[in-house]
Design a protein around this motif. Structure first.
Motif, short mmCIF file in Angstrom:
data_model
loop_
_atom_site.label_atom_id
_atom_site.label_comp_id
_atom_site.label_asym_id
_atom_site.label_seq_id
_atom_site.Cartn_x
_atom_site.Cartn_y
_atom_site.Cartn_z
N HIS A 188 73.30 -32.73 67.40
CA HIS A 188 74.27 -31.49 67.27
C HIS A 188 74.48 -30.85 68.48
CE1 HIS A 188 76.43 -28.24 64.96
NE2 HIS A 188 75.83 -27.63 65.24
N ASP A 206 66.68 -30.00 54.43
CA ASP A 206 67.02 -28.64 54.01
C ASP A 206 67.07 -27.75 55.62
OD1 ASP A 206 67.18 -28.93 51.59
OD2 ASP A 206 66.04 -27.76 50.76
N LEU A 207 66.09 -28.43 56.33
CA LEU A 207 65.88 -27.05 58.01
C LEU A 207 66.80 -28.62 58.44
CD1 LEU A 207 65.16 -25.68 59.39
CD2 LEU A 207 62.89 -27.40 60.33
N ARG A 209 69.57 -30.03 57.58
CA ARG A 209 70.99 -29.06 57.35
C ARG A 209 71.58 -28.19 58.68
NH1 ARG A 209 73.14 -32.14 53.46
NH2 ARG A 209 72.57 -33.31 52.20
N THR A 210 70.63 -27.40 58.17
CA THR A 210 70.44 -26.44 59.15
C THR A 210 70.61 -26.09 61.03
OG1 THR A 210 68.13 -25.58 59.30
CG2 THR A 210 69.71 -24.99 57.89
N PHE A 211 69.93 -27.36 60.97
CA PHE A 211 69.88 -28.01 62.25
C PHE A 211 71.06 -28.65 62.80
CE2 PHE A 211 65.47 -28.20 63.79
CZ PHE A 211 65.03 -26.84 63.97
N THR A 214 74.85 -33.34 58.52
CA THR A 214 75.98 -33.22 57.85
C THR A 214 75.87 -34.06 56.63
OG1 THR A 214 76.95 -35.37 58.36
CG2 THR A 214 77.31 -33.13 59.26
N ARG A 311 67.18 -22.84 68.04
CA ARG A 311 66.08 -22.03 67.54
C ARG A 311 65.15 -22.96 66.87
NH1 ARG A 311 67.72 -18.06 63.29
NH2 ARG A 311 65.19 -17.73 63.16
N ARG A 314 61.25 -23.91 65.17
CA ARG A 314 61.59 -22.94 63.43
C ARG A 314 60.87 -24.73 63.21
NH1 ARG A 314 67.59 -22.24 61.33
NH2 ARG A 314 66.50 -22.39 59.17
#
Length: 344
Positions: A188, A206-207, A209-211, A214, A311, A314
């Protein structure tokens, strides 16, 4: 001081060991503020032969310089530093080419008489070449992200670099462990437009996806390949990042890659034969990668860590003190924890 020792399969203990001392003018002593358990630590955890005296373990740590040898020029006591997962002189021909893992004079933590990172303090050989100063007075969250620079985040970055991830690419990532999630973050960061994460643990994906992931593919094997190809119009991904280390994961990565694409391989290999048959040959799919030269990437990645653009800390979902390290190994091995942070 206290340190972690491995005595055999599933036998991790925390015990008193001698305090580290300077042995060479180029050494430094680092008081450890944060270390962690790596997925690769689970290989010896599940296979080590019995060792009555125990062996030091741990290769990711961040801390404060306590003392330096007379030849150390770039570090001073009180300085916050991160240690890459191998120590290196940073001056040999391999190091100057960015391949610190092949340093002619370097080595690994916990081997050849060196300290492991999962303890209260560590003697660092070639301190000027090995340690990277960290600025400011970071809070706990930033310390965790800084710690990932020792291994897991540069390893994910190495997968993306090895596969030549470019802006606008579609990237597939095989594996939803801490390295796989770091690879999502790295892809990303490098501008991938679409990132397909292959994993079946919902809390991890789920983590992911935040990273930046898609799409998530929970299938495995041929079904996973078919699903990736469905998502990419039948072509496969421009680049695929293999972050597991099993031959089936590598096969999935190869078959999920678009003609002319590259597989970035960073999962510690638990195989000897690479499944490159005539099909991948005719499609011009290549494989690059291996152990990540973390030291070569730290300065590049650090600014985005400092300003919060990324980040990576995480990935730590459990924190223990030294006394909790044995249970931390158990939790990671039983997939109760993604990656365990150690705060001595």
């Amino acid at each position: 001081m206290k340190a972690t020792l491995i005595h055999g399969r599933h036998d991790i203990r925390v015990a008193d060991v001698p305090d580290p001392v300077l042995r060479d003018d180029a050494d430094a002593i680092v008081h450890v503020l944060r270390s962690c358990i790596c997925g690769s630590d689970l290989w010896p955890y599940n296979s080590a032969v019995d060792s009555p005296g125990g062996n030091r373990i741990g290769h990711e740590f961040l801390g404060v310089v306590e003392d330096t040898g007379s030849a150390v020029r770039t570090l001073r006591p009180g300085q916050l530093v991160v240690a890459p997962f191998v120590w290196a002189d940073n001056t040999c021909d391999f190091c100057t080419q960015g391949l610190h893992t092949s340093c002619r004079h370097g080595g690994g933590w916990g081997s050849d008489g060196t300290d492991g990172g999962q303890g209260e303090a560590v003697r660092v050989p070639f301190a000027d070449g090995t340690l990277v100063p960290m600025p400011g007075e970071p809070d706990d969250a930033l310390l965790a992200s800084m710690l990932t620079l020792s291994d897991v985040f540069p390893t994910g970055h190495h997968a993306a670099v090895s596969a030549n991830v470019r802006r606008g690419d579609t990237v597939a990532v095989v594996g939803d462990g801490a390295v796989g999630l770091s690879a999502v973050l790295a892809a990303h960061r490098l501008g991938a437009e679409r990132i397909i994460l292959l994993g079946r643990h919902t809390d991890r994906t789920d983590l992911g996806r935040t990273f930046g992931a898609t799409d998530v593919v929970a299938e495995r094997g041929d079904e996973a390949v078919e699903r990736v190809r469905e998502l990419t119009g039948g072509d496969g991904a421009h680049a695929t990042l293999e972050c597991v280390g099993y031959v089936e994961a590598l096969r999935t990565a190869i078959e999920s890659t678009r003609d002319g694409g590259l597989v970035g391989r960073v999962g510690v290999s638990q195989y000897t034969d690479v499944p490159l048959g005539v099909g991948s040959f005719m499609r011009n799919v290549g494989i690059r990668g291996g152990v990540a030269p973390a030291r070569a990437y730290i300065e590049e990645l650090l600014p985005d860590v400092l300003d919060g653009t990324v980040r990576p800390g995480r990935v730590f979902d459990r924190t223990v003190g030294l006394d909790g390290v044995p249970d931390g190994y158990r939790a990671m091995n039983e997939r109760e924890a993604l990656k365990v942070l150690i705060a001595p």
